[in-house]
Every structure is written in structure tokens, then in C-alpha cells.
Design a protein around this motif. Structure first.
Motif, PDB file in Angstrom:
ATOM      1  N   GLY A   1      67.042  64.451  62.970  1.00 29.85           N
ATOM      2  CA  GLY A   1      68.149  64.122  62.838  1.00 29.85           C
ATOM      3  C   GLY A   1      69.272  64.095  63.826  1.00 29.85           C
ATOM      4  O   GLY A   1      69.034  63.547  64.836  1.00 29.85           O
TER       5      GLY A   1
ATOM      6  N   ASP B   1      62.766  60.696  65.432  1.00 28.72           N
ATOM      7  CA  ASP B   1      63.199  60.228  64.166  1.00 28.72           C
ATOM      8  C   ASP B   1      62.907  58.707  63.871  1.00 28.72           C
ATOM      9  O   ASP B   1      63.207  58.173  64.639  1.00 28.72           O
ATOM     10  CB  ASP B   1      64.768  60.678  63.849  1.00 28.72           C
ATOM     11  CG  ASP B   1      65.241  61.112  62.465  1.00 28.72           C
ATOM     12  OD1 ASP B   1      65.485  62.099  62.080  1.00 28.72           O
ATOM     13  OD2 ASP B   1      65.059  60.108  61.832  1.00 28.72           O
TER      14      ASP B   1
ATOM     15  N   ALA C   1      64.977  57.158  61.711  1.00 27.38           N
ATOM     16  CA  ALA C   1      66.198  56.515  61.578  1.00 27.38           C
ATOM     17  C   ALA C   1      67.111  56.505  62.874  1.00 27.38           C
ATOM     18  O   ALA C   1      67.525  57.370  63.401  1.00 27.38           O
ATOM     19  CB  ALA C   1      67.066  57.367  60.704  1.00 27.38           C
TER      20      ALA C   1
ATOM     21  N   MET D   1      70.508  58.097  63.485  1.00 29.76           N
ATOM     22  CA  MET D   1      70.274  59.658  63.748  1.00 29.76           C
ATOM     23  C   MET D   1      70.091  59.838  65.106  1.00 29.76           C
ATOM     24  O   MET D   1      70.834  60.887  65.729  1.00 29.76           O
ATOM     25  CB  MET D   1      69.175  60.437  62.973  1.00 29.76           C
ATOM     26  CG  MET D   1      69.193  60.380  61.535  1.00 29.76           C
ATOM     27  SD  MET D   1      70.508  61.626  60.970  1.00 29.76           S
ATOM     28  CE  MET D   1      70.274  61.480  59.263  1.00 29.76           C
TER      29      MET D   1
ATOM     30  N   ARG E   1      60.755  56.297  65.597  1.00 25.80           N
ATOM     31  CA  ARG E   1      59.430  56.006  65.024  1.00 25.80           C
ATOM     32  C   ARG E   1      59.173  57.153  63.770  1.00 25.80           C
ATOM     33  O   ARG E   1      59.896  58.133  63.802  1.00 25.80           O
ATOM     34  CB  ARG E   1      58.096  55.963  65.714  1.00 25.80           C
ATOM     35  CG  ARG E   1      58.083  57.193  66.664  1.00 25.80           C
ATOM     36  CD  ARG E   1      56.656  57.384  67.097  1.00 25.80           C
ATOM     37  NE  ARG E   1      56.533  56.793  68.605  1.00 25.80           N
ATOM     38  CZ  ARG E   1      55.656  57.248  69.368  1.00 25.80           C
ATOM     39  NH1 ARG E   1      54.630  58.385  69.014  1.00 25.80           N
ATOM     40  NH2 ARG E   1      55.533  56.768  70.570  1.00 25.80           N
ATOM     41  N   ALA E   2      58.329  57.031  62.817  1.00 20.98           N
ATOM     42  CA  ALA E   2      57.919  57.949  61.803  1.00 20.98           C
ATOM     43  C   ALA E   2      57.138  59.087  62.309  1.00 20.98           C
ATOM     44  O   ALA E   2      56.339  59.012  63.294  1.00 20.98           O
ATOM     45  CB  ALA E   2      57.126  57.220  60.797  1.00 20.98           C
ATOM     46  N   MET E   3      57.199  60.196  61.463  1.00 14.11           N
ATOM     47  CA  MET E   3      56.482  61.350  61.952  1.00 14.11           C
ATOM     48  C   MET E   3      55.042  61.328  61.997  1.00 14.11           C
ATOM     49  O   MET E   3      54.370  62.270  62.678  1.00 14.11           O
ATOM     50  CB  MET E   3      56.763  62.572  61.064  1.00 14.11           C
ATOM     51  CG  MET E   3      58.119  63.065  61.528  1.00 14.11           C
ATOM     52  SD  MET E   3      58.699  63.936  59.855  1.00 14.11           S
ATOM     53  CE  MET E   3      57.577  65.402  60.020  1.00 14.11           C
TER      54      MET E   3
ATOM     55  N   VAL F   1      59.664  65.746  54.270  1.00 18.06           N
ATOM     56  CA  VAL F   1      60.304  65.643  52.824  1.00 18.06           C
ATOM     57  C   VAL F   1      59.621  64.301  52.077  1.00 18.06           C
ATOM     58  O   VAL F   1      60.202  63.855  51.324  1.00 18.06           O
ATOM     59  CB  VAL F   1      61.717  65.636  52.696  1.00 18.06           C
ATOM     60  CG1 VAL F   1      62.303  66.866  53.254  1.00 18.06           C
ATOM     61  CG2 VAL F   1      62.284  64.404  53.942  1.00 18.06           C
TER      62      VAL F   1
HETATM   63  C1  LIG Z   1      67.381  66.498  56.297  1.00 13.60           C
HETATM   64  S1  LIG Z   1      67.441  65.555  57.504  1.00 13.60           S
HETATM   65  C2  LIG Z   1      67.087  67.023  58.687  1.00 13.60           C
HETATM   66  C3  LIG Z   1      67.393  66.686  60.157  1.00 13.60           C
HETATM   67  C4  LIG Z   1      67.533  67.742  61.214  1.00 13.60           C
HETATM   68  N1  LIG Z   1      65.990  67.986  61.516  1.00 13.60           N
HETATM   69  C5  LIG Z   1      68.269  68.647  60.676  1.00 13.60           C
HETATM   70  O1  LIG Z   1      67.833  70.113  60.563  1.00 13.60           O
HETATM   71  O2  LIG Z   1      69.647  68.581  60.726  1.00 13.60           O
HETATM   72  C6  LIG Z   1      65.622  64.763  57.783  1.00 13.60           C
HETATM   73  C7  LIG Z   1      65.329  63.866  58.777  1.00 13.60           C
HETATM   74  O3  LIG Z   1      64.127  63.665  58.779  1.00 13.60           O
HETATM   75  C8  LIG Z   1      64.146  62.300  59.242  1.00 13.60           C
HETATM   76  N2  LIG Z   1      62.854  61.573  58.425  1.00 13.60           N
HETATM   77  C9  LIG Z   1      62.681  61.949  57.240  1.00 13.60           C
HETATM   78  N3  LIG Z   1      61.178  61.275  57.254  1.00 13.60           N
HETATM   79  C10 LIG Z   1      60.861  61.015  58.337  1.00 13.60           C
HETATM   80  C11 LIG Z   1      59.518  60.422  58.774  1.00 13.60           C
HETATM   81  N4  LIG Z   1      58.451  59.912  57.998  1.00 13.60           N
HETATM   82  N5  LIG Z   1      59.450  60.038  59.958  1.00 13.60           N
HETATM   83  C12 LIG Z   1      60.391  60.345  61.004  1.00 13.60           C
HETATM   84  N6  LIG Z   1      61.589  60.903  60.508  1.00 13.60           N
HETATM   85  C13 LIG Z   1      61.774  61.195  59.288  1.00 13.60           C
HETATM   86  C14 LIG Z   1      65.238  61.554  58.465  1.00 13.60           C
HETATM   87  O4  LIG Z   1      65.585  60.197  59.345  1.00 13.60           O
HETATM   88  C15 LIG Z   1      66.300  62.610  58.750  1.00 13.60           C
HETATM   89  O5  LIG Z   1      66.838  62.400  60.196  1.00 13.60           O
END
Ligand SMILES: C[S@@+](CC[C@H](N)C(=O)[O-])C[C@H]1O[C@@H](n2cnc3c(N)ncnc32)[C@H](O)[C@@H]1O
Length: 276
Positions: A70, A89, A91, A94, A115-117, A137
Motif C-alpha cells: 500500500g 503491490d 496497484a 500505491m 505485481r500481484a502477490m 483480501v
Molecule cells: C488495505 S490495503 C493495505 C495496505 C498496507 N499494507 C497498509 O497496511 O496500509 C491493501 C493493499 O493490498 C494491495 N493488494 C490487494 N490485493 C493484492 C494482490 N493480489 N497483489 C498485490 N497487491 C494487492 C492493494 O493494492 C492495497 O495496496
């Protein structure tokens, strides 16, 4: 009636250019106003204790990845403690906010991955610690499972996976406390239930499946036993799950009525890839 059944491998994995990544990017600049901050000063966050337990001397030689970092609230702690830091991340915006938060000098010490997690093949067996704060999530459990398995594989044997997940049981608890508080104020049953549903935004939740829709963002909220089950299913051991409690402050619905009620929470967890 014929069953409509997609094959298990037909689910769609997240990607840095998909709708959810774009929706998170759009929320980046207003993130602090719209989401609870588990690192704010008034919160005692067990994740920070879990990180501190690793020990400064050991962690200076370690690689840590903040998965779904994030806007990077945890990065200053990780940069201070660990030898190598990865901030990932899906996004892009972010990561822009992240760089702004920590500044150019500290950003130079971080490897940013847009990239994605679950996309961790190049990191197999490389991470000593993986962290995920409110980023596990994905509303599709198959994506969660794929992500957890790949995090497991990215850790070295003995490596730790630490994090926080949003709690669905705490939303229920918060609603029940608020309901009681409205009844104590003299509201009728009907009116108190209506007020709770409105202030707790129940229309945004699917409580049966622990899902939450906020604007375009779809998120999974967790029960602790469910979280443990999925960590075990993905191979993790030595699982510890503890509450991260939030004081009743102005970021929580009805906080003025709830000062003397039991607190609400998210779930903090720690798990290990077993040593070889
Ligand atoms: C609720 S925010 C939390 C951000 C940060 N970790 C914090 O504590 O403030 C969720 C973050 O997870 C990222 N995210 C959600 N699903 C993701 C995925 N599949 N791959 C990478 N990032 C992901 C979103 O872009 C966002 O930045």
C-alpha cells in the motif's frame, strides 16, 4: 437441475492492470482518510512485537518483503530493521505514494515490485520474512490459496510469514455492542437495529462469506479459525493468531457510545515455513 461448475483451474488470478488493481490505485491518494490505520500511535500492534522478536542482529542479514505494501506505513520499520527490503503491490499508484512517504534516500534501499502477490516465482526460497498487512483480501479463496502457497515457496525453510487480516467477527461484535448501546439510550428495537445497520454499513457486507464491498473494492474479511485453516492447508506451521485491538476513537462508528464496551479488533498472525 444441471450443476454449473467451472473447472477449478478456471479462476482468474489478479494482475497489476486488472480492475481491482486500478480500484486500489484510485484509492491510494485518499487511503489515509478511508481506511483504519493499524499503526496509528494509539494502537498496540502485536505485529511490531513479532518483528522485534526476530532480533536486530539476525534481521540485519535478512530479506523481508512487504506484500501489498500500500502506501507503505510499515516500510520505515522494515528499512530500519532488515538488510534487504522488497515492497510489492499490484496497484502502481500505491507504490508512488510509498516512495513519497519514505523519500528518495530510503526509497533507494527498497526494491519496488509492481505485481500481484502470487507472482513470486523469481523469489523462490529467497525471503526470510514475508509480511502482509490487510492485503490478503482476495475475495476468491482459490486466489488466496494460490497466493499463500507461493508465499510459502518464496520463504526460505524456517522463514516467517507475518501479517494482519481484517476481522469479520469483529464487525459482528462491533454491531452487537452498538446495538446494546442504542437500546441503553432508549431507542426501540426497530430503531436501534436500523441505526446499527446504517452506521455499520451492513449493506456492504456479505457476512456468510466474509466479504466486504467498498466502492469498487472487493475484500475478504476473516474468521481466525478460517485463517488458521488456510495457513495450515498451504503448509505453514507454528501458527499464532492474536487480536490487534483498536481503541474506540473517531475512526470507528458510534465510538462515543462505546468507550466502556469491549474493544474491536483485526487479526494479527505469525506462521512459519518449516525448516528443511
Ligand atoms: C488495505 S490495503 C493495505 C495496505 C498496507 N499494507 C497498509 O497496511 O496500509 C491493501 C493493499 O493490498 C494491495 N493488494 C490487494 N490485493 C493484492 C494482490 N493480489 N497483489 C498485490 N497487491 C494487492 C492493494 O493494492 C492495497 O495496496
Amino acid at each position: 437441475m444441471a450443476k454449473s461448475k467451472l473447472r477449478a483451474d478456471q479462476f482468474v488470478l489478479p494482475h497489476h492492470s486488472d480492475n481491482q488493481a486500478n480500484a486500489w490505485s484510485e484509492s491510494a491518494s485518499k487511503y489515509g482518510n478511508e481506511f483504519l490505520d493499524p499503526f496509528r500511535d494509539s494502537v498496540v500492534n502485536p505485529l511490531l512485537t513479532m518483528l522485534a522478536e526476530i532480533g536486530a542482529e539476525d534481521s540485519a542479514k535478512m530479506t523481508v518483503a512487504d506484500l501489498g505494501c500500500g502506501t507503505g506505513p510499515l516500510l520505515p520499520v522494515l528499512i530500519e530493521q532488515f538488510g534487504e527490503v522488497i515492497a510489492l503491490d499490484f496497484a502502481a499508484e500505491m507504490l508512488v505514494q510509498c516512495r513519497e512517504r519514505i523519500g528518495a534516500e530510503k526509497s533507494a534501499k527498497v526494491q519496488f515490485l509492481n505485481r500481484a502477490m502470487h507472482e513470486l516465482d523469481d523469489l523462490a526460497d529467497k525471503l526470510d520474512v514475508a509480511v502482509s498487512v490487510n492485503s490478503l483480501v482476495m475475495p476468491d479463496l482459490r486466489v488466496v490459496h494460490k497466493t499463500l502457497k507461493n508465499i510459502f515457496a518464496a520463504l526460505r525453510p524456517g522463514g516467517r510469514f507475518l501479517g494482519v487480516v481484517p476481522s469479520v467477527d469483529a464487525i459482528h461484535h462491533h454491531s452487537l455492542m452498538l446495538w446494546d448501546a442504542y437500546l441503553d439510550q432508549g431507542y426501540s428495537m426497530e430503531e436501534s437495529e436500523r441505526l446499527v445497520s446504517t452506521h455499520m454499513e451492513h449493506h456492504m457486507y456479505n457476512f456468510a462469506f466474509g466479504k466486504f464491498r467498498f466502492g469498487q473494492l472487493d475484500q475478504k474479511f476473516w474468521q481466525p479459525d478460517e485463517l488458521k485453516y488456510h495457513l495450515v492447508k498451504s503448509g505453514f506451521t507454528e501458527i499464532r493468531i492474536v487480536r490487534l485491538e483498536y481503541p474506540w476513537d473517531d475512526s470507528l462508528a458510534g465510538y462515543k457510545l462505546l468507550k466502556n464496551h469491549p474493544k474491536t479488533w483485526d487479526w494479527t498472525f505469525e506462521a512459519r515455513r518449516p525448516s528443511a
